[in-house]
Design a protein around this motif. Structure first.
Motif, PDB file in Angstrom:
ATOM      1  N   ILE B  11       0.831  -1.281   0.114  1.00 14.13           N
ATOM      2  CA  ILE B  11      -0.015   0.044   0.203  1.00 14.13           C
ATOM      3  C   ILE B  11       0.939   1.425   0.336  1.00 14.13           C
ATOM      4  N   ALA B  12       1.698   1.258   0.961  1.00 16.15           N
ATOM      5  CA  ALA B  12       2.839   2.408   1.094  1.00 16.15           C
ATOM      6  C   ALA B  12       3.501   2.501  -0.387  1.00 16.15           C
ATOM      7  N   VAL B  15       1.039   3.777  -3.066  1.00 15.08           N
ATOM      8  CA  VAL B  15       0.897   5.206  -2.877  1.00 15.08           C
ATOM      9  C   VAL B  15       2.212   6.333  -3.316  1.00 15.08           C
ATOM     10  N   GLN B  16       3.145   5.740  -3.119  1.00 12.17           N
ATOM     11  CA  GLN B  16       4.384   6.325  -3.589  1.00 12.17           C
ATOM     12  C   GLN B  16       4.611   6.621  -4.981  1.00 12.17           C
ATOM     13  N   PHE B  19       2.208   8.509  -6.796  1.00 15.31           N
ATOM     14  CA  PHE B  19       2.525  10.144  -6.546  1.00 15.31           C
ATOM     15  C   PHE B  19       3.578  10.139  -7.745  1.00 15.31           C
ATOM     16  N   LYS B  20       4.558   9.313  -7.809  1.00 14.55           N
ATOM     17  CA  LYS B  20       5.595   9.774  -8.948  1.00 14.55           C
ATOM     18  C   LYS B  20       5.018   9.817 -10.301  1.00 14.55           C
ATOM     19  N   ARG B  32      -2.823  18.157  -9.047  1.00 13.58           N
ATOM     20  CA  ARG B  32      -1.983  16.955  -8.683  1.00 13.58           C
ATOM     21  C   ARG B  32      -2.501  16.517  -7.215  1.00 13.58           C
ATOM     22  N   PHE B  33      -2.854  17.333  -6.378  1.00 19.37           N
ATOM     23  CA  PHE B  33      -3.420  16.981  -4.918  1.00 19.37           C
ATOM     24  C   PHE B  33      -4.786  16.362  -5.078  1.00 19.37           C
ATOM     25  N   MET B  36      -4.490  12.895  -6.875  1.00 19.42           N
ATOM     26  CA  MET B  36      -3.912  12.117  -5.633  1.00 19.42           C
ATOM     27  C   MET B  36      -4.996  11.536  -4.634  1.00 19.42           C
ATOM     28  N   ILE B  37      -5.681  12.531  -4.373  1.00 20.90           N
ATOM     29  CA  ILE B  37      -6.908  11.975  -3.605  1.00 20.90           C
ATOM     30  C   ILE B  37      -7.954  10.858  -4.268  1.00 20.90           C
ATOM     31  N   LEU B  40      -6.188   7.616  -4.095  1.00 16.72           N
ATOM     32  CA  LEU B  40      -6.318   7.021  -2.786  1.00 16.72           C
ATOM     33  C   LEU B  40      -7.545   6.434  -2.646  1.00 16.72           C
ATOM     34  N   ASN B  41      -8.696   7.332  -3.072  1.00 13.55           N
ATOM     35  CA  ASN B  41     -10.053   6.894  -2.673  1.00 13.55           C
ATOM     36  C   ASN B  41     -10.330   5.442  -3.607  1.00 13.55           C
ATOM     37  N   LEU B  43      -8.144   3.300  -4.424  1.00 14.38           N
ATOM     38  CA  LEU B  43      -7.148   2.312  -3.791  1.00 14.38           C
ATOM     39  C   LEU B  43      -8.085   1.791  -2.643  1.00 14.38           C
ATOM     40  N   MET B  44      -8.343   2.594  -1.665  1.00 12.56           N
ATOM     41  CA  MET B  44      -9.546   2.306  -0.658  1.00 12.56           C
ATOM     42  C   MET B  44     -10.364   1.420  -0.813  1.00 12.56           C
ATOM     43  N   VAL B  47      -9.531  -2.176  -1.640  1.00 13.81           N
ATOM     44  CA  VAL B  47      -9.265  -2.785  -0.568  1.00 13.81           C
ATOM     45  C   VAL B  47     -10.612  -3.248   0.250  1.00 13.81           C
TER      46      VAL B  47
END
Lengths: 301, 301
Positions: B11-12, B15-16, B19-20, B32-33, B36-37, B40-41, B43-44, B47
């Motif tokens: 997961i870490a 995310v990294q 981002f890249k 970009r922000f 990124m959210i 993550l949404n 991804l969550m 999962v």
């Protein structure tokens, strides 16, 4: 007053560093996995509620506190910090002997450089690998600080009756001890401000005792909080008064810079920021390159 | 059949790395922000729906596809891959001359080592910094592979009529070219399988043409998909048939290992895995250390 907004990079960094926190204390992978998901849920909730207005310092504080609660471990970096203390004290003894040969002012200058370089000892930035102590000693020989900055700081030091040091990483504190001792030769009263509870590898009152900060500072105060910086609404009255009575504040590290630059108008004190810019958002804010050492003085709001 | 579960570390890492990806193609920080959210949404959500049963390969595929859609950029690593091609071809020419002095079998052995080391050229693992080409050449001098593994592989190569190479990173493909050429000296028919659409810096049919894979392989096939590996349900009939008709599959890299070890019972072919274990979960699964080169043969399910 400057407010460091949350960047996309901060999100990636927080996720990575929070994973490292969990990795330190939780060995069972399925437990670690479910905690990781909980951390991400909290992160998303915070960002949903506050958007980019939740600063990295506040978000980091929230998430680290959450990890301490859900793991039931009040200090995930305890062992690491103990190692930092042991190595730091060795370094302190070596440097202390060397410094004794210098005259009062040259000693202050050398200690400013060491305290600045000491901020390289950080475990709380994703992708940043802290250097070993030998590297730090070498750096102190070659680091360049503008003559006018040094002169300004020496003037501030000579004039100040009370200087408060807002400390950062545990290992770094031995360099701050040396700086405090050199400043006390100028008849200045020094105060060390350390955290009450654990935040990453930052120094708390426990390590302050182990490192005998009280032999190098006139007073050692604990903040009353485990926040990433000295969140004003959480401070003890004694720390608030200390800050209020200080003529100069020395702010070590990125989190203290991020927070204090938000509230410097409220505090309204001359602040000397000492940090290594270890990530892009902070470097950008300061107009420097990632990896640069930054010594910056904020005299008036 | 082995199924690599999702780890907290995955997961870490995702995310990294995501981002890249965004950092490469989106310069506006507030855009970009928000992307990124969104990542993550997603991804969550994945999962939450599938728990640890969504493998890193599937999750990476979903998230990378999502990034391509929301950014509108079909190949975020295009420039990077072009650089990998240019540098790779230079290296190919140097190595090709050297290899010509070797006898047929020594050349195959040398090329196995080079193809294995070539997997070090990866941009899709958080915290992993790919080495430069000089390092790769040096490594090929010192890398040790067990004699019995080499013998087994040579035996498989000599017996095989058709070998399919499931390729991975773009730069790495020049080493696979060399291996294919050496294998063709054994009168073996070779097939290169590359992606149709972009996944990170992996080779697609576009770079395959630029690198002239068709001059080194008897056939070059595109998968019909942009998945992290050769997801069976997404393959073209031609690729399915090629895999079915092959006597040996060569699987390059971590994502192909992760996926193929899930489905190897269905495929039911001898597979030679060649990879550098660049992260802890994969290294643990293989029983090696992070950073180790792994040459592993799966002969029967």
């Amino acid at each position: 007053m400057l407010e460091l907004k949350l960047h996309s990079e901060c999100i990636a960094c927080q996720v990575q560093v929070r994973f490292k926190d969990l990795q330190r204390v939780i060995t069972d992978e399925s437990k670690r996995f479910s905690l990781m998901i909980k951390v991400l849920n909290l992160l998303m909730k915070e960002v949903e509620e506050r958007g980019r207005d939740i600063t990295p310092t506040h978000l980091g504080t929230k998430l680290f506190r959450f990890i301490k609660i859900v793991t039931g471990i009040s200090d995930p970096y305890e062992d690491e910090k103990r190692r930092e203390c042991i190595n730091g004290l060795k370094l302190y003894n070596v440097l202390n002997k060397e410094l004794k040969s210098l005259d009062v002012m040259s000693r202050v200058v050398k200690c400013i450089k060491l305290a600045l370089i000491g901020n390289a000892l950080d475990l709380g930035v994703a992708g940043y690998i802290p250097p070993n102590t030998q590297y730090i000693l070498k750096e102190s020989e070659v680091i360049k600080i503008r003559e006018c900055d040094i002169e300004l700081i020496l003037k501030m030091f000579k004039k100040a009756r009370i200087i408060s040091f807002i400390l950062d990483n545990t290992g770094e504190a031995v360099f701050d001890k040396l700086l405090s001792e050199s400043v006390r030769n100028l008849k200045t009263y020094t105060i060390a401000i350390v955290k009450s509870g654990a935040f990453q590898n930052d120094i708390t009152i426990k390590e302050a005792e182990y490192l005998e900060l009280s032999s190098s500072f006139d007073e050692v105060l604990e903040t009353g909080t485990d926040a990433a910086s000295i969140f004003l609404e959480e401070l003890t009255p004694r720390v608030k008064r200390a800050i209020n009575e200080s003529d100069v504040l020395i702010s070590k590290g990125m989190a203290n810079f991020e927070y204090l630059s938000e509230v410097d108008e409220v505090i309204n004190k001359p602040i000397i920021y000492m940090l290594k810019a270890k990530c892009r958002p902070v470097a950008k804010e300061l107009g420097v390159n990632v990896g640069d050492y930054v010594l910056r003085t904020k005299i008036k709001s």
